[in-house]
Design a protein around this motif. Structure first.
Motif, PDB file in Angstrom:
ATOM      1  N   ALA A  17       0.830  -1.205   0.000  1.00  0.00           N
ATOM      2  CA  ALA A  17       0.000   0.000   0.000  1.00  0.00           C
ATOM      3  C   ALA A  17       0.863   1.253   0.000  1.00  0.00           C
ATOM      4  N   GLU A  18       1.911   1.266   0.816  1.00  0.00           N
ATOM      5  CA  GLU A  18       2.771   2.444   0.902  1.00  0.00           C
ATOM      6  C   GLU A  18       3.438   2.725  -0.442  1.00  0.00           C
ATOM      7  N   PHE A  19       3.896   1.699  -1.123  1.00  0.00           N
ATOM      8  CA  PHE A  19       4.566   1.887  -2.409  1.00  0.00           C
ATOM      9  C   PHE A  19       3.613   2.502  -3.433  1.00  0.00           C
ATOM     10  N   VAL A  20       2.387   1.981  -3.505  1.00  0.00           N
ATOM     11  CA  VAL A  20       1.410   2.489  -4.472  1.00  0.00           C
ATOM     12  C   VAL A  20       1.031   3.927  -4.143  1.00  0.00           C
ATOM     13  N   ILE A  21       0.820   4.198  -2.852  1.00  0.00           N
ATOM     14  CA  ILE A  21       0.427   5.548  -2.443  1.00  0.00           C
ATOM     15  C   ILE A  21       1.531   6.554  -2.730  1.00  0.00           C
ATOM     16  N   LYS A  22       2.777   6.168  -2.459  1.00  0.00           N
ATOM     17  CA  LYS A  22       3.894   7.076  -2.753  1.00  0.00           C
ATOM     18  C   LYS A  22       4.000   7.358  -4.245  1.00  0.00           C
ATOM     19  N   ALA A  51      -8.028   4.742  13.587  1.00  0.00           N
ATOM     20  CA  ALA A  51      -7.379   5.299  12.401  1.00  0.00           C
ATOM     21  C   ALA A  51      -8.320   6.226  11.642  1.00  0.00           C
ATOM     22  N   VAL A  52      -9.587   5.823  11.515  1.00  0.00           N
ATOM     23  CA  VAL A  52     -10.560   6.663  10.817  1.00  0.00           C
ATOM     24  C   VAL A  52     -10.777   7.969  11.579  1.00  0.00           C
ATOM     25  N   HIS A  53     -10.854   7.875  12.897  1.00  0.00           N
ATOM     26  CA  HIS A  53     -11.034   9.074  13.724  1.00  0.00           C
ATOM     27  C   HIS A  53      -9.866  10.050  13.520  1.00  0.00           C
ATOM     28  N   GLN A  54      -8.647   9.528  13.549  1.00  0.00           N
ATOM     29  CA  GLN A  54      -7.472  10.389  13.365  1.00  0.00           C
ATOM     30  C   GLN A  54      -7.445  10.991  11.951  1.00  0.00           C
ATOM     31  N   ALA A  55      -7.814  10.168  10.960  1.00  0.00           N
ATOM     32  CA  ALA A  55      -7.828  10.666   9.584  1.00  0.00           C
ATOM     33  C   ALA A  55      -8.839  11.795   9.428  1.00  0.00           C
ATOM     34  N   LYS A  56      -9.972  11.669  10.090  1.00  0.00           N
ATOM     35  CA  LYS A  56     -10.993  12.722  10.041  1.00  0.00           C
ATOM     36  C   LYS A  56     -10.460  14.013  10.651  1.00  0.00           C
ATOM     37  N   GLN A  57      -9.773  13.897  11.777  1.00  0.00           N
ATOM     38  CA  GLN A  57      -9.242  15.076  12.453  1.00  0.00           C
ATOM     39  C   GLN A  57      -8.211  15.806  11.587  1.00  0.00           C
ATOM     40  N   GLN A  58      -7.477  15.075  10.787  1.00  0.00           N
ATOM     41  CA  GLN A  58      -6.369  15.653  10.011  1.00  0.00           C
ATOM     42  C   GLN A  58      -6.726  15.853   8.533  1.00  0.00           C
ATOM     43  N   ASN A  59      -7.999  15.616   8.198  1.00  0.00           N
ATOM     44  CA  ASN A  59      -8.437  15.736   6.809  1.00  0.00           C
ATOM     45  C   ASN A  59      -7.559  14.878   5.890  1.00  0.00           C
ATOM     46  N   ALA A  60      -7.314  13.653   6.331  1.00  0.00           N
ATOM     47  CA  ALA A  60      -6.390  12.753   5.636  1.00  0.00           C
ATOM     48  C   ALA A  60      -7.134  11.760   4.737  1.00  0.00           C
ATOM     49  N   ILE A  61      -6.368  11.120   3.887  1.00  0.00           N
ATOM     50  CA  ILE A  61      -6.852  10.033   3.043  1.00  0.00           C
ATOM     51  C   ILE A  61      -6.363   8.715   3.633  1.00  0.00           C
ATOM     52  N   ILE A  62      -7.158   7.677   3.480  1.00  0.00           N
ATOM     53  CA  ILE A  62      -6.747   6.340   3.919  1.00  0.00           C
ATOM     54  C   ILE A  62      -6.574   5.449   2.696  1.00  0.00           C
ATOM     55  N   GLY A  63      -5.439   4.777   2.622  1.00  0.00           N
ATOM     56  CA  GLY A  63      -5.223   3.735   1.630  1.00  0.00           C
ATOM     57  C   GLY A  63      -4.987   2.433   2.376  1.00  0.00           C
ATOM     58  N   TYR A  64      -5.593   1.339   1.932  1.00  0.00           N
ATOM     59  CA  TYR A  64      -5.458   0.113   2.723  1.00  0.00           C
ATOM     60  C   TYR A  64      -5.315  -1.130   1.861  1.00  0.00           C
ATOM     61  N   THR A  65      -4.658  -2.132   2.456  1.00  0.00           N
ATOM     62  CA  THR A  65      -4.609  -3.488   1.912  1.00  0.00           C
ATOM     63  C   THR A  65      -5.013  -4.426   3.048  1.00  0.00           C
ATOM     64  N   LEU A  66      -6.276  -4.773   3.077  1.00  0.00           N
ATOM     65  CA  LEU A  66      -6.811  -5.677   4.094  1.00  0.00           C
ATOM     66  C   LEU A  66      -7.413  -6.880   3.369  1.00  0.00           C
ATOM     67  N   LYS A  82     -17.878   8.910   8.528  1.00  0.00           N
ATOM     68  CA  LYS A  82     -17.156  10.137   8.897  1.00  0.00           C
ATOM     69  C   LYS A  82     -16.719  10.937   7.670  1.00  0.00           C
ATOM     70  N   ASN A  83     -17.179  10.501   6.497  1.00  0.00           N
ATOM     71  CA  ASN A  83     -16.858  11.211   5.260  1.00  0.00           C
ATOM     72  C   ASN A  83     -15.344  11.337   5.040  1.00  0.00           C
ATOM     73  N   VAL A  84     -14.630  10.205   5.247  1.00  0.00           N
ATOM     74  CA  VAL A  84     -13.186  10.144   5.033  1.00  0.00           C
ATOM     75  C   VAL A  84     -12.924   9.366   3.750  1.00  0.00           C
ATOM     76  N   GLU A  85     -12.111   9.925   2.875  1.00  0.00           N
ATOM     77  CA  GLU A  85     -11.755   9.235   1.631  1.00  0.00           C
ATOM     78  C   GLU A  85     -10.945   7.984   1.955  1.00  0.00           C
ATOM     79  N   CYS A  86     -11.403   6.827   1.451  1.00  0.00           N
ATOM     80  CA  CYS A  86     -10.790   5.544   1.819  1.00  0.00           C
ATOM     81  C   CYS A  86     -10.657   4.679   0.563  1.00  0.00           C
ATOM     82  N   ILE A  87      -9.437   4.306   0.225  1.00  0.00           N
ATOM     83  CA  ILE A  87      -9.184   3.604  -1.037  1.00  0.00           C
ATOM     84  C   ILE A  87      -8.689   2.189  -0.778  1.00  0.00           C
ATOM     85  N   ASP A  88      -9.381   1.225  -1.372  1.00  0.00           N
ATOM     86  CA  ASP A  88      -8.961  -0.182  -1.313  1.00  0.00           C
ATOM     87  C   ASP A  88      -7.950  -0.403  -2.439  1.00  0.00           C
ATOM     88  N   ILE A  89      -6.699  -0.626  -2.081  1.00  0.00           N
ATOM     89  CA  ILE A  89      -5.641  -0.696  -3.079  1.00  0.00           C
ATOM     90  C   ILE A  89      -5.563  -2.060  -3.762  1.00  0.00           C
TER      91      ILE A  89
END
Length: 269
Positions: A17-22, A51-66, A82-89
């Motif tokens: 996930a980190e490689f794709v996001i970078k 993680a979602v709560h923290q992302a909301k506070q920081q206006n962050a995006i979530i990318g995940y491999t679950l 929470k209206n957080v952008e969340c991408i399934d990689i």
């Protein structure tokens, strides 16, 4: 406005996930101009909620491999709430493969990382073989899985490299009448020491060819039969003293000798 922030969430290491996001970030932002938080080895839903709560506070995006579908579904639901952008990689690719290949995914986290570990073990073994080749450092004897012993031109180095590709750490020790083998050799487990025996005639032929290839002629003492017999006699005394297994490599290819060694170390001798 602060730096753009991305959360990387995974039930394994999270490197994929980190490689794709970078790679995607590089299209928008210079390296170092963003903040990335990696949350690996997710084992429960509480971590995902946090993680979602923290992302909301920081206006962050979530990318995940679950690969666990329960965790993936839960994360998407929490992010949507929470209206957080969340991408399934990785999910869409797995779903497509499942449809096209008519196969079920294993859903096991970290399979790519397991392959990486196998690769790095092989690289480590190859580097070990180079570092402790030709008796360069006797300290390698105690760390080695296998210790090859033989006079010059008995394929010690090629064998070391071949076995290294099997993820085995191999040191090799040259036997020369004028040089006493290192003390570490006689302290080693004799079952991991393997002598490489060769006939005088075969060794004479190999050494003569070697001298010719170097442009030195074939009359040097290196290829002299009396010298060869002296070296082999000394070699015999050393392996007898070690009480270790011996393989006659006179008419064997490296692969054949290596397979015999693998059989030996697996307890068949």
């Amino acid at each position: 406005m602060g730096k753009p922030t991305v959360y990387v969430i995974s039930d394994s290491v999270g490197e994929t996930a980190e490689f794709v996001i970078k790679a995607a970030l590089s299209q928008f932002i210079e390296d170092g101009e963003y903040i990335m938080h990696r949350i690996p080895y997710v084992k429960n839903k509480e971590v995902l909620m946090g993680a979602v709560h923290q992302a909301k506070q920081q206006n962050a995006i979530i990318g995940y491999t679950l690969v666990n579908p329960i965790y993936g579904s839960f994360l998407r639901q929490e992010a949507e709430k929470k209206n957080v952008e969340c991408i399934d990689i990785m999910g869409p690719m797995i779903s497509a493969m499942e449809r096209v290949f008519k196969l079920k995914p294993k859903l096991e986290p970290g399979l790519v990382h397991q392959l990486d570990e196998d690769y790095f073990k092989r690289v480590e073994a190859i580097e070990f073989a180079v570092r402790y080749d030709d008796g360069r450092d006797p300290r390698g004897i105690s760390q080695a899985d296998i210790v090859l012993i033989g006079v010059s031109r008995t394929s010690k180095t090629p064998l070391s490299q071949y076995l290294a590709h099997k993820r085995l750490k191999v040191a090799n020790v040259p036997i020369v009448p004028e040089v006493e083998p290192p003390d570490e050799l006689f302290r080693a487990n004799p079952n991991k020491c393997i002598g490489l025996k060769i006939s005088p005639e075969k060794l004479n032929h190999i050494r003569r060819e070697r001298l010719i290839s170097l442009g030195l002629g074939d009359k040097a003492i290196y290829a002299d039969m009396k010298r060869i017999e002296q070296e082999l006699e000394h070699f015999g005394k050393i392996v007898e003293r070690l009480d270790c297994p011996v393989i006659d490599v006179s008419n064997k290819a490296v692969e054949e000798t290596a397979n015999m060694i693998l059989t030996m170390i697996n307890g068949s001798y």
